[in-house]
Design a protein around this motif. Structure first.
Motif, PDB file in Angstrom:
ATOM      1  N   ASN A  39      45.763  33.743  43.238  1.00 14.79           N
ATOM      2  CA  ASN A  39      44.526  33.431  42.542  1.00 14.79           C
ATOM      3  C   ASN A  39      43.490  33.001  43.567  1.00 14.79           C
ATOM      4  O   ASN A  39      43.811  32.342  44.563  1.00 14.79           O
ATOM      5  CB  ASN A  39      44.726  32.320  41.509  1.00 14.79           C
ATOM      6  CG  ASN A  39      43.569  32.239  40.526  1.00 14.79           C
ATOM      7  OD1 ASN A  39      43.442  33.089  39.648  1.00 14.79           O
ATOM      8  ND2 ASN A  39      42.722  31.233  40.674  1.00 14.79           N
ATOM      9  N   ARG A  40      42.238  33.380  43.317  1.00 16.47           N
ATOM     10  CA  ARG A  40      41.176  33.033  44.256  1.00 16.47           C
ATOM     11  C   ARG A  40      41.092  31.519  44.471  1.00 16.47           C
ATOM     12  O   ARG A  40      40.852  31.036  45.575  1.00 16.47           O
ATOM     13  CB  ARG A  40      39.838  33.565  43.753  1.00 16.47           C
ATOM     14  CG  ARG A  40      38.711  33.455  44.761  1.00 16.47           C
ATOM     15  CD  ARG A  40      37.419  34.005  44.201  1.00 16.47           C
ATOM     16  NE  ARG A  40      37.551  35.395  43.796  1.00 16.47           N
ATOM     17  CZ  ARG A  40      37.435  36.429  44.620  1.00 16.47           C
ATOM     18  NH1 ARG A  40      37.225  36.212  45.905  1.00 16.47           N
ATOM     19  NH2 ARG A  40      37.566  37.663  44.171  1.00 16.47           N
ATOM     20  N   THR A  41      41.295  30.756  43.374  1.00 19.75           N
ATOM     21  CA  THR A  41      41.382  29.296  43.470  1.00 19.75           C
ATOM     22  C   THR A  41      42.860  28.924  43.442  1.00 19.75           C
ATOM     23  O   THR A  41      43.493  28.937  42.382  1.00 19.75           O
ATOM     24  CB  THR A  41      40.648  28.627  42.292  1.00 19.75           C
ATOM     25  OG1 THR A  41      39.283  29.087  42.258  1.00 19.75           O
ATOM     26  CG2 THR A  41      40.670  27.110  42.435  1.00 19.75           C
ATOM     27  N   SER A  43      44.692  26.326  43.445  1.00 21.84           N
ATOM     28  CA  SER A  43      45.208  25.249  42.594  1.00 21.84           C
ATOM     29  C   SER A  43      45.575  25.744  41.200  1.00 21.84           C
ATOM     30  O   SER A  43      46.426  25.150  40.531  1.00 21.84           O
ATOM     31  CB  SER A  43      44.172  24.126  42.488  1.00 21.84           C
ATOM     32  OG  SER A  43      42.958  24.598  41.916  1.00 21.84           O
ATOM     33  N   ARG A  44      44.950  26.841  40.772  1.00 18.68           N
ATOM     34  CA  ARG A  44      45.236  27.349  39.430  1.00 18.68           C
ATOM     35  C   ARG A  44      46.588  28.057  39.344  1.00 18.68           C
ATOM     36  O   ARG A  44      47.022  28.433  38.261  1.00 18.68           O
ATOM     37  CB  ARG A  44      44.129  28.304  38.996  1.00 18.68           C
ATOM     38  CG  ARG A  44      42.793  27.598  38.788  1.00 18.68           C
ATOM     39  CD  ARG A  44      41.735  28.534  38.258  1.00 18.68           C
ATOM     40  NE  ARG A  44      40.467  27.844  38.028  1.00 18.68           N
ATOM     41  CZ  ARG A  44      39.356  28.428  37.616  1.00 18.68           C
ATOM     42  NH1 ARG A  44      39.348  29.744  37.392  1.00 18.68           N
ATOM     43  NH2 ARG A  44      38.254  27.727  37.439  1.00 18.68           N
TER      44      ARG A  44
END
Length: 297
Positions: A39-41, A43-44
């Motif tokens: 995922n680009r972020t 933490s998700r």
């Protein structure tokens, strides 16, 4: 002696762990599929790591981990940006990102030019329906028939599968066609509840009447399909266009009396009037398709 060897489940990679991506990931993990996610972020994706997923540091690393790569991103541009420069040679790319038919066709050509087989998908569900027994969730797929057949069992884990053809644009087209029909229904439901608002009619008592009526009327789609297929818009018509246009005054006057804006009704009524004016009063509403899509057979 019996052979108790258990065939390992196919590994796969998922790019995108938003609400829908996370729901998909959890069903594959629960079923025992080795899953790599990105995922680009980052933490998700942490919650999925705790449930057994391998979190890749980059999209390229995630793609390299599995032959079957599923994308569930924001939009078609996000797919291109995420996979820009990533080696797709020998990969099977299944795109579950919402897009248009043109997006599906251009993305298929893009993937094939990079050495990948491609399958586009249209998810007919919201995240809570994914992996839920008897929820009715399913996904339209179009593109490589060989890819679909090879990975059908894996793709069927989160939701049912419906293959709609080799044209990569057909999954998105069927998806949007059904959603368009849904919003037409929502418009009618909205207008109906607006009419009874402020009267001594409880919405919860009215709702079963409305659902029953719409369910019965939805069967008319079969007749529309038959007439479009045959080109005969007159045979077997019960309520013709002339009758329906004549009755529109009552609908509009009732809206006026109830203080309800008729904007949800008038566009369709305008189409009926146009078709009637062209001399098709003995048809039903099937011919309106020709007004919306002129010159298409």
């Amino acid at each position: 002696m019996s052979d108790n060897t258990v065939t390992p489940l196919a590994p796969l990679t998922l790019l995108g762990t938003g609400a829908m991506g996370t729901a998909l990931a959890r069903t594959w993990l629960a079923a025992g599929h080795p899953l790599t996610v990105w995922n680009r972020t980052p933490s998700r994706a942490e919650a999925l790591a705790a449930e057994g997923a391998t979190v890749a540091a980059s999209a390229a690393e995630a793609v390299a981990a599995s032959r079957l790569v599923v994308t569930c991103l924001l939009d078609d541009d996000s797919v291109g940006e995420t996979l820009d420069g990533v080696d797709l040679t020998g990969r099977d790319l299944v795109n579950l990102t919402t897009g248009t038919p043109a997006d599906g066709r251009s993305r298929a050509a893009w993937a094939e030019a990079r050495g990948a087989r491609f399958l586009d998908g249209g998810i007919m569900a919201v995240p809570p329906m994914i992996g839920a027994p008897r929820s009715g969730a399913y996904v339209f797929y179009s593109g490589s028939a060989e890819l679909f057949e090879e990975h059908r069992e894996t793709l069927a884990v989160p939701a049912g599968t419906t293959y709609v053809g080799a044209d990569p644009g057909f999954a998105a087209l069927c998806d949007v066609a059904l959603l368009s029909g849904m919003y037409g229904m929502f418009a009618g439901v909205t207008h109906a509840f607006a009419l009874i608002r402020g009267e001594d009619i409880e919405p919860k008592e009215f709702a079963p009447l409305l659902v029953s009526w719409l369910t019965a009327m939805a069967q008319s789609a079969y007749g529309t399909a038959d007439r479009l297929q045959s080109g005969d818009y007159r045979t077997g018509v019960v309520s013709n266009l002339a009758m329906q246009v004549a009755g529109k005054a009552t609908l509009l006057r009732t809206a006026e009396e109830q203080g309800v804006d008729p904007d949800l009704l008038t566009p369709f009524m305008t189409l009926m009037e146009r078709r009637l004016a062209d001399g098709h009063g003995d048809e039903d509403t099937t011919g309106l398709v020709e007004l919306l899509a002129p010159g298409k057979d």
